[in-house]
Enzyme design. Structure first.
Site, short mmCIF file in Angstrom:
data_model
loop_
_atom_site.label_atom_id
_atom_site.label_comp_id
_atom_site.label_asym_id
_atom_site.label_seq_id
_atom_site.Cartn_x
_atom_site.Cartn_y
_atom_site.Cartn_z
N HIS A 102 -63.74 12.25 21.28
CA HIS A 102 -64.41 13.10 20.28
C HIS A 102 -63.94 12.65 18.90
CE1 HIS A 102 -60.53 15.07 20.15
NE2 HIS A 102 -60.61 15.35 21.44
N GLU A 103 -64.41 13.37 17.89
CA GLU A 103 -64.09 12.99 16.50
C GLU A 103 -62.58 12.93 16.23
OE1 GLU A 103 -65.59 11.90 13.58
OE2 GLU A 103 -67.21 11.45 14.94
N HIS B 258 -60.26 11.80 18.30
CA HIS B 258 -59.84 10.45 18.70
C HIS B 258 -60.34 9.42 17.69
CE1 HIS B 258 -60.15 12.42 22.82
NE2 HIS B 258 -58.90 11.99 22.81
N GLN C 221 -52.11 15.57 15.57
CA GLN C 221 -51.23 16.72 15.33
C GLN C 221 -51.57 17.90 16.23
OE1 GLN C 221 -50.89 18.69 11.29
NE2 GLN C 221 -50.68 20.40 12.73
N MET D 28 -60.87 20.18 17.95
CA MET D 28 -61.59 19.33 18.91
C MET D 28 -60.68 19.01 20.09
SD MET D 28 -64.29 17.06 17.14
CE MET D 28 -65.33 17.71 15.85
N ARG E 200 -61.38 19.12 26.47
CA ARG E 200 -61.55 20.25 27.38
C ARG E 200 -62.54 21.29 26.87
NH1 ARG E 200 -55.76 19.25 28.44
NH2 ARG E 200 -55.53 18.79 30.67
#
Ligand code: PAF
Length: 285
Positions: free
Chosen positions: A36-37, A39, A150, A186, A189
């Site tokens: 997702h964004e 990553h 984070q 994000m 899951r």
């Protein structure tokens, strides 16, 4: 351009040795896929800070307890590959489980104190699985710099501790949490949440924002802040709290008091229906 996919550790070593012989810097983004964004923000940070970017995709069985969602964990390699091609990453390291954990595998890496709190209480075997696979990925890819989010603040602290203790010559870069437009952090899951759970899941972020608000208003009593946060969490029918707690940001140790001039992570783990979510906020007092 098609991204190179490397599955064998020998080929990964050969690639990395060749890059290093050209004095180029390797950036590694370790992931379990279903990108997702969040990553992709790590990928972009690597593209900025390294000459060659390797993204690993491996759903690591040793960091899941038998009761957890290893089998259910979302996987879609072709989708991930398309996303990474768009970001122009150099290599996807997509190792085979049999090569990572062959039958006679017997070496695990564990970090002591920082793994015993928060997530470590609810997932006692989790961090040993994480530090073991991260070591294997580091030894396979030989990065100069590795990127973590984070959102998994405790994981980042555990990895920093390991890198420091074991004198690994690898820089650990921790990048900010990426959120949906309504604030939900994000996570791969999040796709498990149904419509009403997706709404309920906002209580994590809302309670963290409320903690920020209380700190801004001058509240310094940790228990009072946590009890207000709990009220927000409990307002969602599908929410079941595992923990809310506060650590000092540099040492990542739990605190009783909130003191002026220091920075703290407020951290939450909460189940929304059957999906366990974590989130946190870094606040400077
Ligand atoms: O954060 C994750 O996705 C995983 O814990 C990691 C670091 C890729 C290790 O499997």
């Amino acid at each position: 351009m098609s991204v190179r996919v490397i599955s064998s550790i020998k080929e990964m070593h050969e690639f990395s040795n060749a890059v290093k012989s050209e004095k180029k810097k390797i950036g590694l983004v370790p992931t379990m896929g279903y990108l997702h964004e969040g990553h992709l923000s790590l990928v972009r940070a690597s593209k900025k800070n390294a000459d060659v970017t390797v993204v690993s995709i491996f759903v690591n069985p040793t960091q899941f307890a038998p009761s957890e969602d290893f089998d259910k964990y979302p996987r879609d390699f072709e989708r991930d590959k398309r996303l990474l091609e768009k970001e122009e990453v150099d290599v996807i390291f997509y190792p085979l489980s049999d090569e990572i954990y062959p039958e006679n595998f017997q070496t695990y890496v564990s970090v002591k104190d920082v793994t015993q709190i928060l997530e470590g209480v609810f997932r006692p075997t989790h961090f040993e699985g994480v530090t073991t696979i991260v070591n294997i990925l580091f030894n396979s890819v030989k990065p100069d710099i590795a990127f973590f989010g984070q959102k998994d603040a405790q994981q980042a602290a555990v990895i920093k501790q390991m890198v420091n203790d074991l004198k690994m010559d690898i820089e650990i870069s921790v990048q900010p949490i990426v959120r949906e437009s309504d604030g939900l952090a994000m996570s791969s899951r999040n796709i498990f949440l149904n419509e009403s759970e997706r709404k309920d899941a906002l209580v994590l972020y809302n309670s963290l924002r409320y903690a920020e608000e209380l700190i801004k208003r001058g509240e310094r009593d940790k228990e009072r802040i946590i009890s207000e946060m709990k009220m927000i969490i409990n307002s969602a029918v599908s929410a079941k709290l595992d923990y809310i707690d506060v650590v000092e940001s540099n040492t990542f140790s739990l605190v009783d008091k909130i003191e002026e001039g220091k920075s703290y992570y407020f951290l939450i783990a909460c189940r929304i229906g059957a999906t366990r979510l974590i989130d946190n906020i870094l606040l400077t007092v």
